[in-house]
Design an enzyme around this catalytic site. Structure first.
Site, mmCIF file in Angstrom:
data_model
loop_
_atom_site.group_PDB
_atom_site.id
_atom_site.type_symbol
_atom_site.label_atom_id
_atom_site.label_comp_id
_atom_site.label_asym_id
_atom_site.label_seq_id
_atom_site.Cartn_x
_atom_site.Cartn_y
_atom_site.Cartn_z
ATOM 1 N N CYS A 1 0.758 -1.367 0.130
ATOM 2 C CA CYS A 1 0.057 0.053 0.147
ATOM 3 C C CYS A 1 0.791 1.274 -0.030
ATOM 4 C CB CYS A 1 -0.811 0.136 1.392
ATOM 5 S SG CYS A 1 -2.042 -1.301 1.345
ATOM 6 N N ARG B 1 5.074 0.362 -6.250
ATOM 7 C CA ARG B 1 4.999 -0.569 -5.267
ATOM 8 C C ARG B 1 3.806 -1.791 -5.410
ATOM 9 N NH1 ARG B 1 7.880 1.196 -1.092
ATOM 10 N NH2 ARG B 1 6.874 -0.082 0.406
ATOM 11 N N TRP C 1 -2.914 -2.507 -1.540
ATOM 12 C CA TRP C 1 -2.589 -3.730 -1.900
ATOM 13 C C TRP C 1 -3.561 -4.625 -0.809
ATOM 14 C CZ3 TRP C 1 0.967 -6.467 -5.360
ATOM 15 C CH2 TRP C 1 1.068 -7.748 -5.091
ATOM 16 N N ASN D 1 -1.492 2.255 6.261
ATOM 17 C CA ASN D 1 -0.712 1.057 5.673
ATOM 18 C C ASN D 1 -0.377 0.272 6.763
ATOM 19 O OD1 ASN D 1 -0.531 2.188 3.208
ATOM 20 N ND2 ASN D 1 1.470 2.782 3.117
ATOM 21 N N GLY D 2 -0.183 -1.177 6.638
ATOM 22 C CA GLY D 2 0.091 -1.908 7.654
ATOM 23 C C GLY D 2 -0.985 -2.949 8.087
ATOM 24 N N GLU E 1 16.662 -24.020 -4.155
ATOM 25 C CA GLU E 1 16.466 -22.441 -4.305
ATOM 26 C C GLU E 1 17.726 -21.495 -4.559
ATOM 27 O OE1 GLU E 1 13.854 -20.954 -5.262
ATOM 28 O OE2 GLU E 1 14.190 -18.811 -4.651
ATOM 29 N N LYS F 1 18.397 -19.577 -7.970
ATOM 30 C CA LYS F 1 18.716 -17.937 -7.724
ATOM 31 C C LYS F 1 19.863 -17.693 -8.476
ATOM 32 C CE LYS F 1 15.718 -16.566 -6.648
ATOM 33 N NZ LYS F 1 14.792 -17.461 -6.666
ATOM 34 N N GLU G 1 19.502 -17.841 -12.325
ATOM 35 C CA GLU G 1 18.608 -17.156 -12.932
ATOM 36 C C GLU G 1 19.198 -15.835 -13.279
ATOM 37 O OE1 GLU G 1 13.952 -17.635 -11.092
ATOM 38 O OE2 GLU G 1 15.565 -17.310 -9.734
ATOM 39 N N HIS H 1 26.228 -40.708 -5.117
ATOM 40 C CA HIS H 1 25.640 -41.720 -6.287
ATOM 41 C C HIS H 1 25.712 -41.023 -7.627
ATOM 42 C CE1 HIS H 1 24.192 -44.242 -3.098
ATOM 43 N NE2 HIS H 1 23.647 -42.922 -2.514
ATOM 44 N N LYS I 1 8.690 -12.320 -15.084
ATOM 45 C CA LYS I 1 8.220 -12.415 -13.656
ATOM 46 C C LYS I 1 6.936 -13.491 -13.465
ATOM 47 C CE LYS I 1 8.244 -11.086 -9.259
ATOM 48 N NZ LYS I 1 9.298 -12.078 -8.780
#
Ligand code: G6P
Length: 604
Positions: free
Chosen positions: A2, A27, A75, A99-100, A480, A484, A487, A503, A599
């Site tokens: 937000c 944002r 948001w 916000n929050g 992951e 990263k 990518e 193995h 994205k």
């Protein structure tokens, strides 16, 4: 995430508010609104979707002379992105933007409803304005009522409130969510939740600190601190470059998002924990009744969070869990039984492969759940239930904070199921909740750590490949970490279970094979250590990440000691993210927009 703007002065208020909101568009948001108080009358406009819709709504609205105004881009977290849920929210004679997350909104709302308050939205924010109006009735003084209201709120907030009671005033409060004020030569005052709306409008700004609250009028700025003591503003020069302001001083959005993880995870946890319970407003009490199996399905980074979840569900909730790559699941004629909960995980909620599996599961009559970062996305609309991860918009193509919040939700969800199935004792649950609350601290980026990784990164710019290795949940984390690095650096990297290296992949071991070894203290330490020693003996170059000294490594990144392996997981997650970032920056790559990637992949 937000965004907030506010203005008090004699310029074109509507234009200033909407232009300010445009500066916050980056944002991410799904609805927007403004409220302007001029000559004793409020005008308020809201719209869903992009700001052009709000511009159309306000086409015929103009202010003349002095006015106060507040604006917001929302948001969605509590409640769908609808016009009613968009800010500003109103009661009888006041408007608020926020916000929050107000953690105790449900309790406050219950009381307010009893007293006859009329709620129009599903948001947590709306309680602020009703609580204010209730206090105003009792105290007959707008500032006192505002002060009391703030003292009654629990959670994170940046708040602006305007009321007919004091028509030349904006009340503000900040705790845990950013907010600043700027003043220009004409003594006009501007509020915003980040620098960009103020760049070009004012040269000097005051950043509010947690606990600050107060009010502004045309001639005054009155600030109180968390101890209710009046304090002087502290004005400093504002940056002048908008793009770098959006990145808040970081070199890339990805770097900013890594640093943001601590605060967004705090948002993920907000309102979902008490001393010995984990609860999700989104799920009815008997949601897991009759469910004997969980199937998780996703792509990319979200798939890795799902893999992590499978360990947690089986370990704590004692429920059979399997994980599927969405593009594979779609075409392999999978067997689906009605006692299976089908869970899709997606940052965007739009990934085509994942979306299709969700539709398949629905068609087969399975109960479905989505763990998602974007409200009103296709998956959120289709699934029976949705849990939002609250990471805010993620701009870097390589996902970081979305992954962190997904894993946080999964840890909570595993405990939530464990609680209803009584597979953990009350003491164990209480202990876990205590650890959950420590995640934001565990992902906090320490300068010394970042500097060390920056320095080390120069040794990892070549070689014939990287192996990220780990055991248990550290295996998905290794996957992951490797993803990263691939990518954004375009170097070859694989994630592998430590115990599986012997193995096959160990045949590759030589000094040009870089092994990034995850060695947590509280998860199979000895076993993982032997696996790394086997690689070290074959001369692979080892970078060990561990809280415990490890002398068989070429490089060693020491993490902090944590009381639980999941907290080690979160700190190591930050380490592998930063390592990939620093290697890629050294290689001169565009970290935020890596080649060939998007994205959100909405094609098969
Ligand atoms: C793309 C992105 C990845 C992401 C994956 C799944 O491939 O480049 O970073 O993890 O999609 O996206 P989702 O929005 O479904 O989590």
């Amino acid at each position: 995430m937000c965004g907030i703007v506010g203005y008090i002065g004699s310029k074109n208020t509507k234009k200033i508010l909407i232009n300010g909101l445009k500066e916050l568009e980056y944002r991410g948001y799904d609805s927007a609104g403004i409220a302007v108080l001029s000559n004793g009358n409020f005008s308020s406009f809201k719209s869903v979707g992009k700001l052009v819709n709000l511009e159309k709504r306000t086409k015929d609205f103009e202010t003349r002379g002095f006015a106060v105004g507040i604006g917001h881009t929302r948001w969605a977290t509590h409640g769908k992105p609808t016009e009613l849920n968009a800010h500003p929210h109103t009661g009888v004679n006041a408007y608020v933007v926020h916000n929050g997350i107000i953690e105790n909104y449900a309790e406050l709302k219950k009381e307010l409803l009893k007293e006859g308050a009329l709620f129009l939205s599903q948001t947590d924010t709306e309680v602020i304005v009703h609580q204010f109006e209730k206090n105003l009735k009792d105290l007959k003084n707008a500032f006192k009522a505002f002060e009391k209201t703030i003292s009654e709120l629990k959670g994170a907030y940046a708040i602006l409130l305007v009321t007919k009671e004091e028509e030349n005033t904006i009340f503000f409060a900040k705790n845990g969510s950013p907010m600043l004020i700027g003043i220009n030569k004409e003594n006009d005052k501007y509020f915003a939740s980040s620098d960009t709306p103020l760049i070009g409008e004012c040269r000097e700004v005051n950043y509010f600190e947690d606990g600050d609250y107060g009010y502004v009028t045309q001639n005054e700025l009155v600030i109180y601190d968390k101890n209710n003591t009046q304090k002087e503003p502290h004005f400093i020069q504002l940056a002048t470059n908008k793009l770098s302001a959006q990145k808040e001083g970081f070199r890339f959005f990805m770097e900013k998002e890594i640093y943001e993880q601590s605060s967004v995870i705090a948002d993920t946890l907000l309102g979902r924990l008490n001393e010995n319970e984990v609860f999700f407003d989104e799920l009815e009490e008997n949601f897991f009744e009759g469910i004997n199996e969980i199937k998780l399905c996703a792509c990319g980074t979200s798939y890795h969070s799902a893999l992590t979840a499978s360990y947690l569900f089986e370990r704590y909730a004692k429920i059979k869990t399997s994980v599927e790559i969405a593009s594979e699941f779609r075409y392999r004629s999978p067997l689906m039984s009605k006692d299976t909960l089908f869970v899709v995980i997606s940052q965007s909620g739009e990934t085509a492969d994942t979306l299709e599996t969700l539709k398949m599961a629905k068609q087969s009559g399975l109960k479905t759940l989505v763990i998602c970062n974007v409200d009103n996305s296709s998956m959120v609309r289709i699934a029976d239930r949705a849990i939002l991860t609250r990471a805010g918009i993620e701009k870097g193509v390589a996902s970081t904070k979305a992954f962190a919040t997904q894993v946080t939700v999964f840890w909570m969800l595993a405990l939530h199921v464990a609680q209803s199935k009584k597979t953990l004792t009350e003491d164990e649950l209480t202990q876990h909740i205590h650890y959950l609350r420590a995640i934001p601290t565990s992902v906090h980026v320490e300068d010394a750590m970042h500097e060390r990784i920056k320095r080390l990164s120069k040794r990892y710019l070549h070689g014939h490949g990287f192996f990220f290795i780990g055991r248990d949940v550290f295996f998905p984390l290794a996957l992951e970490g490797a993803l990263k690095l691939k990518e954004i650096s375009y170097l070859h990297a694989e994630g592998y279970p430590s115990g599986e290296m012997k193995h096959g992949p160990i045949a590759l071991a030589d000094p040009e094979l870089f092994t990034i070894a995850l060695l947590p203290q509280h998860m199979l330490y000895e076993k993982s250590k032997s696996n790394v020693e086997e690689l070290s003996a074959r001369d692979s170059t080892i970078c060990a990440i561990s809280p415990l000294e490890f002398d068989k490594a070429d490089d060693f990144i020491q993490t902090k000691e944590h009381p639980h392996y999941m907290l080690e997981f979160f700190e190591m997650m930050v380490v592998v993210q930063l390592l990939s970032l620093e290697i890629s920056i050294r290689l001169g790559n565009d970290v935020d927009m890596p080649r060939n990637l998007a994205k959100s992949v909405t094609v098969e």
